[in-house]
Design an enzyme around this catalytic site. Structure first.
Site, PDB file in Angstrom:
ATOM      1  N   TYR A  25       0.854  -1.183   0.000  1.00  0.00           N
ATOM      2  CA  TYR A  25       0.000   0.000   0.000  1.00  0.00           C
ATOM      3  C   TYR A  25       0.895   1.240   0.000  1.00  0.00           C
ATOM      4  CZ  TYR A  25      -4.890   1.370   0.712  1.00  0.00           C
ATOM      5  OH  TYR A  25      -6.166   1.813   0.539  1.00  0.00           O
ATOM      6  N   SER A  50     -19.346  -5.959  -5.946  1.00  0.00           N
ATOM      7  CA  SER A  50     -18.523  -5.606  -4.786  1.00  0.00           C
ATOM      8  C   SER A  50     -19.381  -4.842  -3.780  1.00  0.00           C
ATOM      9  CB  SER A  50     -17.352  -4.727  -5.226  1.00  0.00           C
ATOM     10  OG  SER A  50     -17.838  -3.455  -5.623  1.00  0.00           O
ATOM     11  N   ILE A  51     -18.914  -4.733  -2.557  1.00  0.00           N
ATOM     12  CA  ILE A  51     -19.712  -4.004  -1.554  1.00  0.00           C
ATOM     13  C   ILE A  51     -19.838  -2.539  -1.965  1.00  0.00           C
ATOM     14  CG2 ILE A  51     -19.784  -3.199   0.840  1.00  0.00           C
ATOM     15  CD1 ILE A  51     -18.893  -5.875   1.741  1.00  0.00           C
ATOM     16  N   VAL A  52     -18.745  -1.952  -2.453  1.00  0.00           N
ATOM     17  CA  VAL A  52     -18.857  -0.565  -2.940  1.00  0.00           C
ATOM     18  C   VAL A  52     -19.901  -0.498  -4.057  1.00  0.00           C
ATOM     19  CG1 VAL A  52     -17.656   1.307  -4.131  1.00  0.00           C
ATOM     20  CG2 VAL A  52     -16.514   0.105  -2.271  1.00  0.00           C
ATOM     21  N   ARG A  68     -20.475 -15.602 -15.304  1.00  0.00           N
ATOM     22  CA  ARG A  68     -20.138 -16.719 -14.417  1.00  0.00           C
ATOM     23  C   ARG A  68     -21.395 -17.561 -14.207  1.00  0.00           C
ATOM     24  NH1 ARG A  68     -19.206 -13.203  -8.980  1.00  0.00           N
ATOM     25  NH2 ARG A  68     -20.496 -11.509  -9.699  1.00  0.00           N
ATOM     26  N   TYR A 116     -11.549   3.372  -8.964  1.00  0.00           N
ATOM     27  CA  TYR A 116     -11.275   3.260  -7.521  1.00  0.00           C
ATOM     28  C   TYR A 116     -10.749   1.882  -7.151  1.00  0.00           C
ATOM     29  CZ  TYR A 116     -15.688   0.713  -7.047  1.00  0.00           C
ATOM     30  OH  TYR A 116     -16.691  -0.214  -7.169  1.00  0.00           O
ATOM     31  N   GLY A 152      -8.776  -2.029  -9.094  1.00  0.00           N
ATOM     32  CA  GLY A 152      -8.217  -2.634 -10.296  1.00  0.00           C
ATOM     33  C   GLY A 152      -8.168  -4.146 -10.175  1.00  0.00           C
ATOM     34  N   MET A 153      -9.342  -4.750  -9.973  1.00  0.00           N
ATOM     35  CA  MET A 153      -9.392  -6.183  -9.687  1.00  0.00           C
ATOM     36  C   MET A 153      -8.748  -7.040 -10.774  1.00  0.00           C
ATOM     37  SD  MET A 153     -12.961  -6.862  -7.688  1.00  0.00           S
ATOM     38  CE  MET A 153     -14.108  -6.207  -8.885  1.00  0.00           C
ATOM     39  N   PHE A 167     -10.083   7.819  -7.429  1.00  0.00           N
ATOM     40  CA  PHE A 167     -10.551   8.164  -6.086  1.00  0.00           C
ATOM     41  C   PHE A 167      -9.920   7.233  -5.073  1.00  0.00           C
ATOM     42  CE2 PHE A 167     -13.297   7.734  -2.388  1.00  0.00           C
ATOM     43  CZ  PHE A 167     -13.413   9.064  -2.023  1.00  0.00           C
TER      44      PHE A 167
END
Lengths: 368, 368
Positions: free
Chosen positions: B89, B189-191, B213, B280, B282-283, B305
């Protein structure tokens, strides 16, 4: 004249911009001033400019009371002019149309209600509009902006499309503090050269990136003589520590990209935390790519700029003040770039050069 | 206790955040309140969390007059917690450190000068800070924000990192008009789920993109039950005319990308002229790519962000008001997402699930 009659048959009068209007009885009642016969570069369909354009004779136009007849002096062949003719520009002018988008002319005749322009004044269409590649243009007074006469005509002819883009790029995206820096690729383009000089005027330092090529040392010296603080070839920048190349120049907050691909990535690498890169061209025909972490953790922003869209906003008056500012710099020798004047009669040659068919040439400017 | 003494030898007291401070004579003079002994998940070096973390016993801490001792109730394992431990990080916490960044606790004891918090209050660290994976935390009153108690503890524990990101994404980039739309990838995602629900609350329509999927039809129904207007799998979007898929939903002005690569390009395709895409996450571990013409002619802007940077600004108070707003929505059943409570004693299991070593699991929330 014979050609024009034929051509006119297929062109509804409403489709003409800068084309002779067909006089009506009503207009005759107000005015009897006629424009001289004129030649114009016309295209009736979109396609390769050397295939679809031809020079045609246009018959005289009767001036309405607010009209001004302008004898064109000079008009450039810009890449966007070529794209418009090709039909690949987002704004597809309705055909048939006269080529050219900017230029300078001299007032030749005025309608009876024209108050602010006189015969002999130099004027430019502002905002620019289609159809500057012709000898005489008749349009309402309001579309013309009077400019100073103490600059070479080719500068007045080209002041809008490139120098104004450079000015807006420097003004519209970030707020500079004294000593701040910008970084750009494609620094040898006219927009690039203007950015160097306009940054210099404002006390902003410039980091400039050019392609690797024979004679790049000469190019560097030339850009430095315009005010570039540093100039790098792309290969010089294949190092880990770009900061180490900057000496006392701060990391730039703003970058300009007119190339795309790797050349855009290098601009991004120079930018400091929170910086912005503005794309205004794509000479390499490659997209711009940026990592997720540059978005999130370096907080870089990517934007675009298109002068034509900017001018569609309510900035016409502001725009004219900027043009005057730029012409003042040109008069004072603080804003210059290379051009090649070509007689209008040799349009075909100028076009071939502009299309890159004859090797590298400076910007071609038609002289009427 | 034996371990702690050993550990403390290598940890300068100044390096500890949320760690017991070693009582000094001066503090003793003001207070005699002690925190209970505590367990904490500690890492002494950066690396894979299942390698470098361990649970250690911490000895009691003496409260200063403005300190509050909080008995932690719940704290999530967020992906960014894992990245912090890994040291990848951008903000690398100094080691040794206690893991965890957000969570909720109950006030257990207060120093003599504490005025606004009482024993039994629920509090969260706001802005969040390192070290929520421990039973008891002693910190100054000012870092704690009292929250309502009529939401499940796991919602209070997770309100900041994901839901606040969703709220800022919707608030900070464009000004919406009623009926406007947003588009996002990674909608599960939760976001992403919070964006759907917060958009709904504000009368903004959402276009949602999910991966192809097994079971994607069920996922679609689930997101629609949260308020998603439309949900597409990526393969459904391999068509020329995306607009045709939108029915009466207007082209969105704002898009969100937490995937990258092609999934980001699809978001860009949906955006209308002048739109903005905010990255926000980059999976897919692939960069974002955009064409020159999208920058210039479509006038799209790309931004990023990062909540942690946003919270470094002078928005701490504003931030607490937003937290209260979000908790109110949670209480009213308007903001929900799936979580799995795991006893703190089973931290190793929760961590393995969060690391994806045991297949797909909902967000892991430690229950103390």
């Amino acid at each position: 004249m014979g050609f024009l009659r034929t051509a006119l048959k297929v062109m509804p009068p409403s489709a003409f911009r800068g084309f002779p209007r067909i006089p009506t009885a009503k207009i005759r009642a107000f005015s009897s001033v006629l424009s001289p016969p004129s030649k114009a570069v016309v295209y009736e369909q979109h396609g390769s400019p050397d295939q679809v354009t031809r020079v045609v004779n246009l018959s005289p136009v009767e001036l309405k009371e607010r009209d001004v007849c302008v004898k064109m002096l000079a008009a450039p062949i810009n890449p966007s002019d070529i794209n418009r003719i090709e039909g690949v520009y987002p704004v597809r002018p309705p055909v048939p149309a006269v080529g050219g988008y900017e230029g300078v002319g001299e007032v030749y005749a005025v309608g009876s209600a024209v108050r602010n322009l006189s015969i002999g004044d130099w004027v430019i269409p502002s905002p620019p509009s289609f159809g500057t590649w012709q000898n005489y243009i008749v349009k309402e007074e309001s579309v013309w902006h009077k400019v100073i006469k103490d600059v070479p005509m080719e500068y007045a002819a080209t002041v809008t499309v490139n120098p104004l883009t450079s000015l807006r790029l420097l003004e519209d995206f970030v707020k500079f503090n004294p000593g701040d820096a910008v970084v750009q690729n494609g620094a040898t383009s006219i927009v690039g050269q203007c950015i160097i000089q306009l940054a210099k005027v404002q006390g902003i330092r410039s980091i400039n990136i050019i392609r690797d090529r024979v004679g790049s040392e000469d190019v560097k010296e030339k850009l430095k003589s315009l005010g570039a603080d540093v100039v790098f070839t792309e290969s010089q920048l294949q190092v880990k520590n770009l900061k180490g190349l900057l000496d006392d120049i701060p990391e730039p907050l703003l970058g300009f990209n007119c190339v795309g691909g790797d050349a855009a990535s290098v601009v991004l690498k120079f930018l400091r935390q929170g910086g912005t890169m503005v794309t205004y061209g794509g000479m390499a025909k490659k997209p711009v790519t940026m990592s997720t972490s540059s978005f999130i953790f370096k907080d870089l922003a990517l934007r675009g700029f298109w002068l034509q869209k900017w001018m569609r906003t309510d900035k016409a008056q502001e725009c004219r003040a900027m043009i005057d500012f730029l012409l003042g710099l040109m008069r004072d020798g603080k804003l210059k770039y290379e051009m090649q004047l070509v007689p209008f009669e040799e349009f075909g040659l100028a076009l071939d050069r502009a299309l890159g068919k004859l090797g590298s040439h400076p910007k071609q400017v038609l002289k009427f």
